[in-house]
Design an enzyme around this catalytic site. Structure first.
Site, PDB file in Angstrom:
ATOM      1  N   CYS A   1       0.830  -1.221   0.000  1.00 18.14           N
ATOM      2  CA  CYS A   1       0.000   0.000   0.000  1.00 18.14           C
ATOM      3  C   CYS A   1       0.860   1.264   0.000  1.00 18.14           C
ATOM      4  O   CYS A   1       0.349   2.366  -0.136  1.00 18.14           O
ATOM      5  CB  CYS A   1      -0.939   0.016   1.202  1.00 18.14           C
ATOM      6  SG  CYS A   1      -2.226  -1.233   1.094  1.00 18.14           S
TER       7      CYS A   1
ATOM      8  N   TYR B   1      -3.145   4.472   5.637  1.00 17.51           N
ATOM      9  CA  TYR B   1      -2.298   3.288   5.871  1.00 17.51           C
ATOM     10  C   TYR B   1      -0.994   3.312   5.067  1.00 17.51           C
ATOM     11  O   TYR B   1       0.095   3.073   5.604  1.00 17.51           O
ATOM     12  CB  TYR B   1      -3.130   2.054   5.520  1.00 17.51           C
ATOM     13  CG  TYR B   1      -2.451   0.732   5.733  1.00 17.51           C
ATOM     14  CD1 TYR B   1      -2.189   0.249   7.010  1.00 17.51           C
ATOM     15  CD2 TYR B   1      -2.080  -0.064   4.646  1.00 17.51           C
ATOM     16  CE1 TYR B   1      -1.576  -0.982   7.195  1.00 17.51           C
ATOM     17  CE2 TYR B   1      -1.473  -1.296   4.820  1.00 17.51           C
ATOM     18  CZ  TYR B   1      -1.226  -1.747   6.097  1.00 17.51           C
ATOM     19  OH  TYR B   1      -0.624  -2.968   6.280  1.00 17.51           O
TER      20      TYR B   1
ATOM     21  N   GLU C   1     -10.693  -8.738   8.324  1.00 16.07           N
ATOM     22  CA  GLU C   1     -10.161  -9.811   7.481  1.00 16.07           C
ATOM     23  C   GLU C   1      -9.955  -9.352   6.040  1.00 16.07           C
ATOM     24  O   GLU C   1     -10.630  -8.473   5.550  1.00 16.07           O
ATOM     25  CB  GLU C   1     -11.095 -11.034   7.527  1.00 16.07           C
ATOM     26  CG  GLU C   1     -12.477 -10.833   6.956  1.00 16.07           C
ATOM     27  CD  GLU C   1     -13.456 -10.153   7.898  1.00 16.07           C
ATOM     28  OE1 GLU C   1     -13.011  -9.614   8.930  1.00 16.07           O
ATOM     29  OE2 GLU C   1     -14.656 -10.120   7.602  1.00 16.07           O
TER      30      GLU C   1
ATOM     31  N   LYS D   1     -17.237 -16.656   3.692  1.00 17.05           N
ATOM     32  CA  LYS D   1     -18.545 -16.512   3.036  1.00 17.05           C
ATOM     33  C   LYS D   1     -18.970 -17.833   2.393  1.00 17.05           C
ATOM     34  O   LYS D   1     -20.160 -18.179   2.392  1.00 17.05           O
ATOM     35  CB  LYS D   1     -18.490 -15.402   1.976  1.00 17.05           C
ATOM     36  CG  LYS D   1     -18.454 -13.994   2.586  1.00 17.05           C
ATOM     37  CD  LYS D   1     -18.346 -12.947   1.473  1.00 17.05           C
ATOM     38  CE  LYS D   1     -18.138 -11.551   2.017  1.00 17.05           C
ATOM     39  NZ  LYS D   1     -18.025 -10.545   0.942  1.00 17.05           N
TER      40      LYS D   1
ATOM     41  N   THR E   1      -7.550  -7.202  -9.418  1.00 18.57           N
ATOM     42  CA  THR E   1      -6.555  -8.280  -9.307  1.00 18.57           C
ATOM     43  C   THR E   1      -5.596  -8.034  -8.139  1.00 18.57           C
ATOM     44  O   THR E   1      -5.319  -6.892  -7.773  1.00 18.57           O
ATOM     45  CB  THR E   1      -5.717  -8.386 -10.604  1.00 18.57           C
ATOM     46  OG1 THR E   1      -5.156  -7.097 -10.884  1.00 18.57           O
ATOM     47  CG2 THR E   1      -6.558  -8.852 -11.772  1.00 18.57           C
TER      48      THR E   1
HETATM   49  P1  NAD Z   1      -2.775  -8.333  12.671  1.00 15.28           P
HETATM   50  O1  NAD Z   1      -3.826  -7.290  12.852  1.00 15.28           O
HETATM   51  O2  NAD Z   1      -3.180  -9.761  12.706  1.00 15.28           O
HETATM   52  O3  NAD Z   1      -1.640  -8.116  13.766  1.00 15.28           O
HETATM   53  C1  NAD Z   1      -1.208  -6.860  14.184  1.00 15.28           C
HETATM   54  C2  NAD Z   1      -1.130  -6.901  15.692  1.00 15.28           C
HETATM   55  O4  NAD Z   1      -0.602  -5.657  16.155  1.00 15.28           O
HETATM   56  C3  NAD Z   1      -2.490  -7.074  16.366  1.00 15.28           C
HETATM   57  O5  NAD Z   1      -2.499  -8.245  17.163  1.00 15.28           O
HETATM   58  C4  NAD Z   1      -2.652  -5.826  17.197  1.00 15.28           C
HETATM   59  O6  NAD Z   1      -3.283  -6.054  18.456  1.00 15.28           O
HETATM   60  C5  NAD Z   1      -1.213  -5.399  17.390  1.00 15.28           C
HETATM   61  N1  NAD Z   1      -1.101  -3.991  17.715  1.00 15.28           N
HETATM   62  C6  NAD Z   1      -1.728  -2.946  17.107  1.00 15.28           C
HETATM   63  N2  NAD Z   1      -1.403  -1.805  17.728  1.00 15.28           N
HETATM   64  C7  NAD Z   1      -0.563  -2.140  18.747  1.00 15.28           C
HETATM   65  C8  NAD Z   1       0.094  -1.400  19.752  1.00 15.28           C
HETATM   66  N3  NAD Z   1      -0.060  -0.071  19.835  1.00 15.28           N
HETATM   67  N4  NAD Z   1       0.858  -2.046  20.650  1.00 15.28           N
HETATM   68  C9  NAD Z   1       1.003  -3.406  20.582  1.00 15.28           C
HETATM   69  N5  NAD Z   1       0.384  -4.161  19.658  1.00 15.28           N
HETATM   70  C10 NAD Z   1      -0.375  -3.532  18.743  1.00 15.28           C
HETATM   71  O7  NAD Z   1      -2.031  -7.975  11.323  1.00 15.28           O
HETATM   72  P2  NAD Z   1      -0.968  -8.815  10.490  1.00 15.28           P
HETATM   73  O8  NAD Z   1      -1.626  -9.248   9.256  1.00 15.28           O
HETATM   74  O9  NAD Z   1      -0.319  -9.817  11.359  1.00 15.28           O
HETATM   75  O10 NAD Z   1       0.063  -7.674  10.115  1.00 15.28           O
HETATM   76  C11 NAD Z   1       1.344  -7.543  10.718  1.00 15.28           C
HETATM   77  C12 NAD Z   1       2.113  -6.414  10.051  1.00 15.28           C
HETATM   78  O11 NAD Z   1       2.246  -6.685   8.654  1.00 15.28           O
HETATM   79  C13 NAD Z   1       1.453  -5.041  10.149  1.00 15.28           C
HETATM   80  O12 NAD Z   1       2.452  -4.054  10.275  1.00 15.28           O
HETATM   81  C14 NAD Z   1       0.772  -4.882   8.805  1.00 15.28           C
HETATM   82  O13 NAD Z   1       0.595  -3.531   8.460  1.00 15.28           O
HETATM   83  C15 NAD Z   1       1.776  -5.571   7.903  1.00 15.28           C
HETATM   84  N6  NAD Z   1       1.167  -6.037   6.650  1.00 15.28           N
HETATM   85  C16 NAD Z   1       0.289  -7.090   6.671  1.00 15.28           C
HETATM   86  C17 NAD Z   1      -0.274  -7.510   5.480  1.00 15.28           C
HETATM   87  C18 NAD Z   1      -1.225  -8.661   5.442  1.00 15.28           C
HETATM   88  O14 NAD Z   1      -1.682  -9.030   4.357  1.00 15.28           O
HETATM   89  N7  NAD Z   1      -1.585  -9.283   6.556  1.00 15.28           N
HETATM   90  C19 NAD Z   1       0.056  -6.851   4.272  1.00 15.28           C
HETATM   91  C20 NAD Z   1       0.914  -5.794   4.303  1.00 15.28           C
HETATM   92  C21 NAD Z   1       1.502  -5.401   5.500  1.00 15.28           C
END
Ligand code: NAD
Length: 356
Positions: free
Chosen positions: A134, A163, A205, A214, A235
């Protein structure tokens, strides 16, 4: 400020070096704690602001702390004695969340800001930051038949509002901690990660989990219909969680990648409508489709250009989407059944959308 820093002497990871993982109560952080534990690392500190009973995974033998790391003092506690720090904490979710809650997303800048300083003060040798696709210029993503995004496409900057801009600024923080202060920082731009133990319900999600749920719901209710967000032509590529944890490890231990944002994603592109077909096939069902054109759908197309990761690491995420989706679907089907039976399931206590 810089005098406080005590750099750990050994450049090599020892099995009892302290690894700190934030966001470890969530999807990727939890999987990473398990990944390092499975590889014999004996001192892992997992940190998340969620109460421990809400964590998606609790890994035996891992120290688990409930701390909000947008707070400076908590970051100091979290990083004490750390040799490596993996910052995966962020307030995030799928398109439905990040298009609706931009302020929450932007506030995650506090997490990385304080975690970097605390890691630096603690003398951490390596610091990993989870960025995102993003962060890329949205003007390049208006066509579903995208050309894959390469690392230089983040600038000139026109990131996803909220974001994406937070990720871009946090990347820059990481780069300056290397340039000005010599702390080794590593930055991966994840492209949609999916798999078991991820959010599958509640509003945060992402598409693979939402579509699987779903389909499970349709089968369960006998109402063989599905609503797709957008026209289904948009996509994306999706990376299986095991490729993600392996990639994080490889990137963080490659000195050619210090302070260098790199794509960590699959290059297998699929239209959302075709992803629905894939899940229908896995589930053995055919659903009548409805399209919600007013629902958040994000950019028209996005894929990961893996030229750089292949050149530097001689590796790229390779789990096929069908293989990963089969495992994910089976897991979500079980979660659904558990919840229906009154048993505990992963997303049960997750706070969904925060009303503003
Ligand atoms: P997730 O929401 O499952 O996990 C993120 C965790 O961070 C959550 O458990 C939340 O409680 C915790 N959190 C949020 N704010 C907090 C704070 N202030 N102090 C302590 N904990 C805190 O998300 P994820 O999918 O595991 O994503 C992990 C990282 O990867 C994030 O930085 C996200 O932006 C990045 N990311 C994920 C994806 C994806 O597809 N899942 C894609 C791009 C980037």
């Amino acid at each position: 400020m810089e005098q406080k820093r005590v750099v750990h002497p050994s450049p090599e990871m020892k099995k009892d070096d302290l690894i700190v993982i934030t966001g470890a109560g969530g999807f990727i952080g939890g999987a990473l704690a398990r990944y390092f534990s499975d590889r014999g690392f004996t001192r892992i500190r997992a940190v998340d602001k969620k109460p421990l009973y809400d964590w998606y995974q609790r890994v035996p033998g891992v120290e688990s702390l409930c701390l909000d790391v947008s707070n400076e003092e908590n970051c100091v506690k979290a990083c004490e004695g750390a040799v490596e720090v993996y910052n995966l904490a962020a307030d995030m979710g799928g398109m439905g969340f990040i298009e609706r809650f931009r302020i929450e997303c932007l506030r995650s800048v506090l997490i990385n800001t304080h975690m970097l300083e605390a890691a630096y003060d603690a003398g951490a040798e390596r610091y990993f930051f989870s960025s995102s696709a993003c962060a890329y210029n949205t003007d390049l993503q208006k066509d579903p038949k995208v050309r894959a995004l390469k690392e230089s496409d983040a600038y000139p900057a026109m990131a996803e509002r909220g974001y994406g801009w937070e990720k871009l600024v946090s990347e820059m923080f990481c780069q300056e901690y290397w340039a000005e202060r010599g702390m080794k920082t590593f930055i991966a731009r994840f492209h949609n990660v999916y798999g078991p133990n991820g959010t599958w319900d509640g509003g945060r999600e992402k598409a693979p989990a939402a579509i699987s749920r779903k389909v499970v719901e349709a089968k369960d209710s006998g109402k063989l219909e599905i609503t797709i967000w957008g026209d289904g032509a948009q996509t994306r590529s999706f990376m299986y969680i095991d490729d993600c944890t392996k990639g994080i490890d490889m990137i963080t231990h490659c000195d050619d990648l210090i302070a260098t944002p790199i794509n960590l994603g699959s290059s297998e592109l699929i239209a959302i409508g075709d992803l629905v077909t894939m899940v229908e096939e896995i589930a053995g069902v055919k659903l009548q489709r409805h399209y919600d054109l007013s629902a958040p759908k994000g950019v028209a197309g996005r894929n990961s250009d893996n030229t750089m990761i292949q050149k530097i690491l001689h590796w790229q995420p390779s789990t096929t989407l069908r293989e990963g989706m089969r495992k994910t679907y089976v897991w979500i089907e079980q979660q659904f059944a558990d919840r229906k039976a009154g048993k505990r399931s992963v997303s049960e206590n997750v706070t969904a959308f925060r009303a503003s």
